[in-house]
Scaffold this active site. Structure first.
Site, PDB file in Angstrom:
ATOM      1  CD  GLU A   1      -5.655   2.502   2.931  1.00  0.00           C
ATOM      2  OE1 GLU A   1      -5.433   3.305   3.856  1.00  0.00           O
ATOM      3  OE2 GLU A   1      -5.447   2.776   1.736  1.00  0.00           O
TER       4      GLU A   1
ATOM      5  CE  LYS B   1       2.567  10.682  -1.337  1.00  0.00           C
ATOM      6  NZ  LYS B   1       1.931   9.355  -1.428  1.00  0.00           N
TER       7      LYS B   1
ATOM      8  N   GLY C   1      -4.700   7.338   4.584  1.00  0.00           N
ATOM      9  CA  GLY C   1      -6.133   7.591   4.637  1.00  0.00           C
ATOM     10  C   GLY C   1      -6.609   8.814   3.900  1.00  0.00           C
TER      11      GLY C   1
ATOM     12  CB  ALA D   1       2.304   5.844   3.405  1.00  0.00           C
ATOM     13  CG  ASP D   2      -1.792  10.041   2.750  1.00  0.00           C
ATOM     14  OD1 ASP D   2      -1.867  10.200   1.516  1.00  0.00           O
ATOM     15  OD2 ASP D   2      -2.632   9.420   3.410  1.00  0.00           O
TER      16      ASP D   2
ATOM     17  CG  ASP E   1      -2.121   0.909   1.071  1.00  0.00           C
ATOM     18  OD1 ASP E   1      -2.981   0.914   1.965  1.00  0.00           O
ATOM     19  OD2 ASP E   1      -2.186   1.632   0.045  1.00  0.00           O
TER      20      ASP E   1
HETATM   21  O1  DER Z   1      -5.382   6.932   1.538  1.00  0.00           O
HETATM   22  C1  DER Z   1      -4.527   6.047   1.609  1.00  0.00           C
HETATM   23  O2  DER Z   1      -4.319   5.388   2.633  1.00  0.00           O
HETATM   24  C2  DER Z   1      -3.564   5.916   0.459  1.00  0.00           C
HETATM   25  O3  DER Z   1      -2.909   4.678   0.498  1.00  0.00           O
HETATM   26  C3  DER Z   1      -2.564   7.030   0.635  1.00  0.00           C
HETATM   27  O4  DER Z   1      -1.990   6.875   1.877  1.00  0.00           O
HETATM   28  C4  DER Z   1      -1.513   7.034  -0.463  1.00  0.00           C
HETATM   29  O5  DER Z   1      -2.162   7.438  -1.620  1.00  0.00           O
HETATM   30  P1  DER Z   1      -1.292   7.813  -2.909  1.00  0.00           P
HETATM   31  O6  DER Z   1      -0.488   6.564  -3.227  1.00  0.00           O
HETATM   32  O7  DER Z   1      -2.333   8.130  -3.948  1.00  0.00           O
HETATM   33  O8  DER Z   1      -0.429   8.978  -2.544  1.00  0.00           O
END
Ligand code: DER
Length: 236
Positions: free
Chosen positions: A107, A125, A99, A87-88, A85
């Site tokens: 998630e 990030k 999120g 992350a921000d 996944d």
């Molecule tokens: O909203 C989420 O959890 C997404 O995984 C976010 O954290 C990352 O989104 P992106 O890859 O579009 O920057």
């Protein structure tokens, strides 16, 4: 390299952790979509077999189906081999803010059930401490009296100069964003460091109207960072 090309590089690197027969948690957002597409491509080419995907949003569910990844859910597969996944925010201890695309609850459920959790980001990030970027720290709340919950959260972090705002849909309609679970998202914005993350997490979860928050503490096992000059991999 564009930001999207960096995201794709990180995503492809993460897919190298995928082995045939794995049960995979598939995250949400614009970075992990490249990983979903890549897994579908490898299945199509016969280079990967017997993969089962557990998705973290309706959006990812649709995308995974469209690229031919067989799907199931946590009820059928309570333990997963690997989650991938985005992350921000990522701090030096691999704690995350996630999120901002509104999928944090599913998630956190899926990624909390995985043996390994590989996070894929571009270098933008990386932060020194969570909440420090001045960008949103999402909290999923029930719609019932959400203003009361938002005010409670804002007062909880008054020392850190917290401002709580309801996440609205992109369109100018200003309608509340509704999560896949029928809840709202209250975004917290901090002017100062929130200090002890574990204490902040506990305090947020104590608020009755809160469902879950976007701090993913001590959950990532690997973070893959795509930079102009190449990829760095940080392991827990
Ligand atoms: O909203 C989420 O959890 C997404 O995984 C976010 O954290 C990352 O989104 P992106 O890859 O579009 O920057």
């Amino acid at each position: 390299l564009t930001q999207d090309e960096l995201k794709k590089i990180a995503a492809y690197k993460a897919v190298e952790h995928v082995e045939s027969g794995m049960i995979l948690g598939l995250g949400s957002g614009s970075t992990v979509k490249h990983a979903v597409d890549r897994i579908g491509e490898l299945l199509q080419m016969g280079k990967l077999k017997n993969i089962i995907g557990i998705t973290t949003s309706e959006n990812t569910h649709q995308r995974a189906m469209s690229v031919g990844i067989p799907l199931s859910d946590l009820d059928s597969h309570p333990v997963l081999d690997l989650a991938i996944d985005g992350a921000d925010e990522v701090d030096p201890h691999l704690n995350l803010v996630k999120g901002r695309c509104g999928s944090l609850l599913r998630e956190k459920m899926v990624e909390g059930a995985c043996r390994k959790f590989v996070v894929i980001v571009d270098e933008s990030k990386l932060v020194d401490h969570l909440g420090g970027s001045g960008l949103a720290m999402p909290v999923e709340v029930v719609p019932f009296c959400w203003k009361f919950t938002a005010k409670t959260l804002q007062d909880l972090f008054s020392e850190a100069g917290c401002v709580a705002k309801l996440k609205t849909c992109e369109e100018e309609s200003g309608e509340p964003f509704v999560t896949d679970n029928g809840n709202y998202i209250v975004d917290l914005y901090f002017k100062k460091d929130i200090g002890d993350l574990r204490a902040a997490s506990e305090a947020i979860l104590q608020v009755a109207g809160v469902v879950e928050h976007g701090m993913f503490l001590n959950m990532a096992t690997t973070v893959i960072v795509a930079r102009e000059l190449g990829i760095t991999v940080k392991n827990k």
